[in-house]
Motif scaffolding. Structure first.
Motif, PDB file in Angstrom:
ATOM      1  N   UNK A  69       0.842  -1.199   0.000  1.00 43.42           N
ATOM      2  CA  UNK A  69       0.000   0.000   0.000  1.00 43.42           C
ATOM      3  C   UNK A  69       0.876   1.248   0.000  1.00 43.42           C
ATOM      4  N   UNK A  70       1.921   1.232   0.836  1.00 37.11           N
ATOM      5  CA  UNK A  70       2.829   2.370   0.884  1.00 37.11           C
ATOM      6  C   UNK A  70       3.471   2.597  -0.477  1.00 37.11           C
ATOM      7  N   UNK A  71       3.861   1.493  -1.114  1.00 37.46           N
ATOM      8  CA  UNK A  71       4.487   1.595  -2.420  1.00 37.46           C
ATOM      9  C   UNK A  71       3.547   2.294  -3.410  1.00 37.46           C
ATOM     10  N   UNK A  83       6.115   9.586   4.780  1.00 33.61           N
ATOM     11  CA  UNK A  83       4.864  10.326   5.012  1.00 33.61           C
ATOM     12  C   UNK A  83       3.677   9.435   4.662  1.00 33.61           C
ATOM     13  N   UNK A  84       3.851   8.674   3.583  1.00 31.28           N
ATOM     14  CA  UNK A  84       2.760   7.792   3.149  1.00 31.28           C
ATOM     15  C   UNK A  84       2.417   6.754   4.211  1.00 31.28           C
ATOM     16  N   UNK A  88      -1.477   5.075   5.308  1.00 30.83           N
ATOM     17  CA  UNK A  88      -1.528   3.614   5.127  1.00 30.83           C
ATOM     18  C   UNK A  88      -1.818   2.933   6.459  1.00 30.83           C
ATOM     19  N   UNK A  89      -1.171   3.414   7.517  1.00 36.77           N
ATOM     20  CA  UNK A  89      -1.396   2.795   8.829  1.00 36.77           C
ATOM     21  C   UNK A  89      -2.864   2.930   9.241  1.00 36.77           C
ATOM     22  N   UNK A  90      -3.476   4.074   8.901  1.00 33.69           N
ATOM     23  CA  UNK A  90      -4.892   4.263   9.231  1.00 33.69           C
ATOM     24  C   UNK A  90      -5.747   3.256   8.456  1.00 33.69           C
ATOM     25  N   UNK A  91      -5.449   3.124   7.172  1.00 30.40           N
ATOM     26  CA  UNK A  91      -6.191   2.156   6.355  1.00 30.40           C
ATOM     27  C   UNK A  91      -6.008   0.744   6.912  1.00 30.40           C
TER      28      UNK A  91
END
Lengths: 306, 241, 317
Positions: A69-71, A83-84, A88-91
């Motif tokens: 997801x971060x990628x 920053x991403x 992503x952590x929230x998702x």
């Protein structure tokens, strides 16, 4: 463990570390960096195991999904992965909630056998979904600051990787604060020690499980994002993390978060030690297994059923 | 005819002494009542003899053979049988299969002979619904099944851990009669842990009182009940209620 | 002895499966061979599961059997069929040695340690390139029976029948009582005279041998081994999904599950070439949540309501 034993153990580790540091400082430096990564990944697993009492065989796969997801967020929006990792952590927190509500929750009262098979199935679903969407081709994100290095005298080493032990310490500190000082954390500890008792005094056990599982998912996803900044990722990248994390949690003893740090240090330094010998580096990936077997033998020698 | 000897047996759990220097022998077709307040170490004693735990020190012998450090399944073959306070039936097996286990694994009989023997044993205990799954049995039938399970291992010494718990007075009477019959017919020495004094009075040839893991008194029911230490332990302690 | 309709049906099925190559093309035959490989793995996994312990070591032992068989062919020139059997024996020996240690573990400790086995063996093979070909693996000069499809199929079928027979024996003999007792309550089991460690070791050794034989069949019929393909996680995922779908703690379950899923997956492969394995993961999740007794379990419950499959309970809130 008694206090004297613990002192003896940490003293022994410290002296060993000192010897390695004088002999080959890079082994210790890279070992600590590696240990940081392992510890930070294993801590969320230890949290779930200690409170929800299930071993999540999809742990490494959640790291992998977080990394992917971060990628994609980084590439699509041109964001820095560091920053991403937040959105992503929230998702991933939300994904953790969904996984808990739809699956985990329904096997909590079933035998442990069902939980193991279920989370194994989840691991496969996550791995194969990513394989289906993103193919098995490895992905790499190049970030220039990760190669920053530092020279002290003749010694040159990468600095960026200290982000792993730093994160591990932040996660450990944060979790200990959460468990000891906050209302939800204290409730979670009560649930971990005695779910039925906690229920009787009015704690919403199911909600605690939900929070802990989702929190652990978000944390491991952050580690996925950080891992992505250094290494290429592919759908099978998570599997070894599940096994190594469990080995560390077992070495530390279930319920001990700080113990995970020490166990990671032992594993991380041992692996870098082997990696420093040309031609033997490939064996470093079975060190964790040797540790599992060692722990079994020592504990069964003491007559304990593990 | 078997004989169980317990010598200076001690078991400590993380500093707490659960069984403290216990000396006890019995055998033949004797029935020994083991009583004592809650937490006196009665069940721990049975667990030590049957091999669920190993003692911290002391010795356990059956017919002169030292079994102190022997694994549980080997003790069973030498004639140590027991039932459990919290019933532990094997739920995925039928009642008859639960009983066959003992014949097969501790006496090395074939499935066929084990089945015949198990049916005979069931008949002698008035346990006729042996083809059912354990979950369909009533409480008395489960108790009988537990006893049959233990008898199937051909014990010389049978330890019954609160086998009467949960039974009404009629059921109690039936089971007492059964235990008497078993002791006499099968020549089994029985050690029975029990809270209900009436049962002990009815069954026991000899009574042993445990308190805080140690033997407080040993003698006939009447003797023991007159012993001032025993009265104090039951009435004076207060915190055992 | 009376001839029961069950035996007649069983004999007809055996005859049909022997005659299968005469009315099926090579493609169908290759599907059948795949199904058999996974069927053996599913049966063996289920046999150990009866003790209450989950093993994820299938891929590890499969790979050992595959490598042992190929190495015995290449280094000692032993005929392929014999190497498959010997490969199974080698795997059993490795398993019994490992079992001495890891069979002291239970539940999650046992499961994860066995999960690591495949990874460990893979790493070892990678690191002994001179002996086992390293990352490139080993290639046999030819495949078994010089590629004769008929003989190869019959060999596979023989292995399948042997495995089914073994599993059936486990269901009907005193081993069934020992294993079920161990699963239900180890304390009761040992107090009734069952040597728990002995039975665990027997089952672990035998099932690993079956997995090794499956590996040997696979390697000899494809003619090569590599660390990645021979220790592939597919050999864990597929058999578990098949055994669960069919119904655990029975012999019929893994057999039915392997056939149903094996055939379905061939079609899935055509439509979703990458990631069709997601279906197996979904099946595992769905079965364990909604029908833990699988197809056979559901049938039994339908036929006579009393038959229950023990500890795998319906999920309860």
């Amino acid at each position: 463990m008694t206090k004297a034993k613990r002192l003896f153990l940490s003293g022994g580790i410290f002296i060993l570390a000192l010897i390695i540091f004088i002999w080959r400082p890079t082994i210790l430096i890279y070992g600590i960096q590696r240990a940081g990564l392992y510890a930070a990944v294993a801590l969320p697993m230890a949290l779930v195991l200690g409170i929800v009492h299930i071993v999540n065989l999809a742990h490494g796969e959640l790291l992998m999904v977080g990394a992917y997801l971060t990628y994609f967020v980084s590439v699509t929006f041109g964001l820095d992965p560091l920053i991403a990792l937040l959105p992503v952590a929230v998702v991933m927190f939300l994904l953790g909630m969904v996984i808990y509500k739809l699956t985990i929750k329904h096997t909590l009262k079933a035998p442990e056998l069902n939980q193991l098979i279920l989370t194994f199935g989840l691991a496969m679903v996550l791995g194969q979904s990513v394989n289906l969407i993103a193919t098995s081709q490895p992905r790499t994100l190049t970030v220039d600051y990760v190669s920053t290095s530092l020279s002290i005298g003749e010694l040159t080493f990468g600095v960026y990787d200290f982000i792993f032990p730093a994160t591990a310490l932040i996660i450990l500190g944060g979790l200990l604060f959460f468990l000891r000082k906050t209302r939800v954390g204290k409730a979670a500890q009560a649930v971990g020690q005695n779910p039925r008792g906690a229920e009787i005094v009015g704690i919403d056990v199911d909600k605690i499980y939900l929070i802990i599982f989702s929190l652990s998912t978000a944390l491991v996803s952050i580690m996925g994002s950080l891992y992505l900044t250094k290494q290429s990722i592919f759908p099978l990248v998570g599997g070894p993390f599940t096994m190594k994390s469990f080995a560390l949690v077992a070495m530390a003893g279930i319920g001990s978060l700080p113990g995970v740090l020490i166990a990671s240090l032992v594993l991380g330094v041992s692996e870098t030690f082997l990696l420093s010998f040309k031609g033997y580096g490939g064996w470093s990936n079975i060190v964790f297994f040797a540790f599992i077997i060692g722990v079994i033998l020592i504990r069964s020698h003491k007559g304990k059923q593990i | 005819m078997s004989k169980l000897e317990i010598r200076n047996l001690t078991k400590k759990f993380a500093g707490l002494v659960a069984v403290n220097n216990v000396d006890l022998s019995f055998g033949g077709d004797e029935i020994i009542g083991i009583i004592g307040p809650n937490g006196a170490g009665k069940t721990t004693l049975i667990n030590l003899v049957s091999g669920i735990f190993y003692p911290s020190s002391g010795q356990i012998l059956i017919d002169g053979t030292d079994i102190t450090t022997m694994p549980a399944h080997k003790r069973t073959r030498l004639g140590v049988g027991r039932t459990f306070q919290l019933i532990h039936p094997l739920e995925d097996l039928t009642t008859i299969e639960n009983i066959m286990i003992g014949f097969i694994f501790s006496q090395d009989l074939s499935m066929k002979i084990a089945k015949e023997k198990a049916e005979m044993l069931c008949r002698s205990l008035d346990l006729d619904r042996w083809d059912r799954s354990v979950s369909q049995l009533n409480i008395l039938e489960i108790k009988k099944m537990e006893i049959a399970q233990a008898l199937a291992t051909n014990p010389g010494v049978l330890l019954l851990d609160e086998v009467m718990a949960g039974l009404n007075s009629d059921e109690l009477k039936e089971l007492i009669g059964l235990i008497k019959k078993v002791a006499k017919e099968k020549k089994v020495a029985i050690g029975i842990v029990e809270h209900v004094m009436g049962v002990i009075k009815e069954l026991a040839d000899r009574v042993v009182v445990l308190e805080n893991g140690a033997i407080l008194a040993d003698g006939s029911f009447q003797e023991v009940m007159k012993n001032p230490d025993v009265i104090a332990a039951y009435l004076g302690g207060g915190n055992y209620a | 002895m009376k001839i029961s309709p069950k035996i007649v049906i069983f004999l007809i099925i055996i005859l049909l499966s022997i005659a299968f190559p005469f009315f099926a093309g090579p493609y169908q035959q290759s599907i059948a061979k795949n199904v058999i490989i996974y069927m053996i793995l599913a049966l063996s996994w289920n046999m150990l599961l009866k003790t209450g312990q989950i093993s994820f070591g299938l891929a590890g032992f499969f790979g050992i059997g595959a490598y042992a068989s190929v190495l015995l062919s290449l280094k000692l020139g032993i005929p392929p069929i014999l190497t498959i059997v010997l490969g199974g024996i080698v795997t059993s020996l490795v398993a019994s040695a490992m079992g001495m240690i890891i069979l002291r573990l239970r539940a999650m400790y046992f499961a994860i340690t066995t999960l690591a086995l495949g990874e460990i063996f893979r790493v070892i093979i990678h690191n002994v390139p001179n002996f086992a070909g390293g990352a490139h693996g080993l290639i046999l000069p030819g495949v078994i029976f010089d590629g004769n499809g008929l003989y190869t199929y019959w060999l596979f079928l023989g292995a399948a029948l042997f495995s089914i027979g073994l599993s059936y024996y486990f269901d009907k003999s005193k081993i069934h009582l020992a294993l079920t007792a161990i699963r239900d309550n180890e304390t009761t089991a040992k107090v009734r005279g069952i040597d728990i460690f002995k039975y665990l070791l027997i089952v672990f050794t035998i099932t690993a041998g079956m997995q090794g034989i499956a590996g040997g069949l696979y390697a000899q019929s494809f003619g090569f081994v590599t660390p990645e393909s021979s220790f592939s996680g597919d050999f864990i995922l597929l058999p578990i999904a098949m055994a669960l779908l069919g119904g655990i703690y029975t012999t019929a379950g893994p057999v039915v599950g392997a056939i149903v899923l094996g055939v379905i997956s061939e079609y899935l492969k055509l439509y979703i070439p990458y990631g069709h394995l997601i279906v197996y993961g979904l099946i595992i999740v769905i079965v364990i949540l909604f029908m833990p007794n699988g197809i056979i379990g559901a049938l039994y419950v339908k036929i006579d309501g009393r038959k229950t499959f023990g500890k795998v309970d319906q999920p309860n809130e």
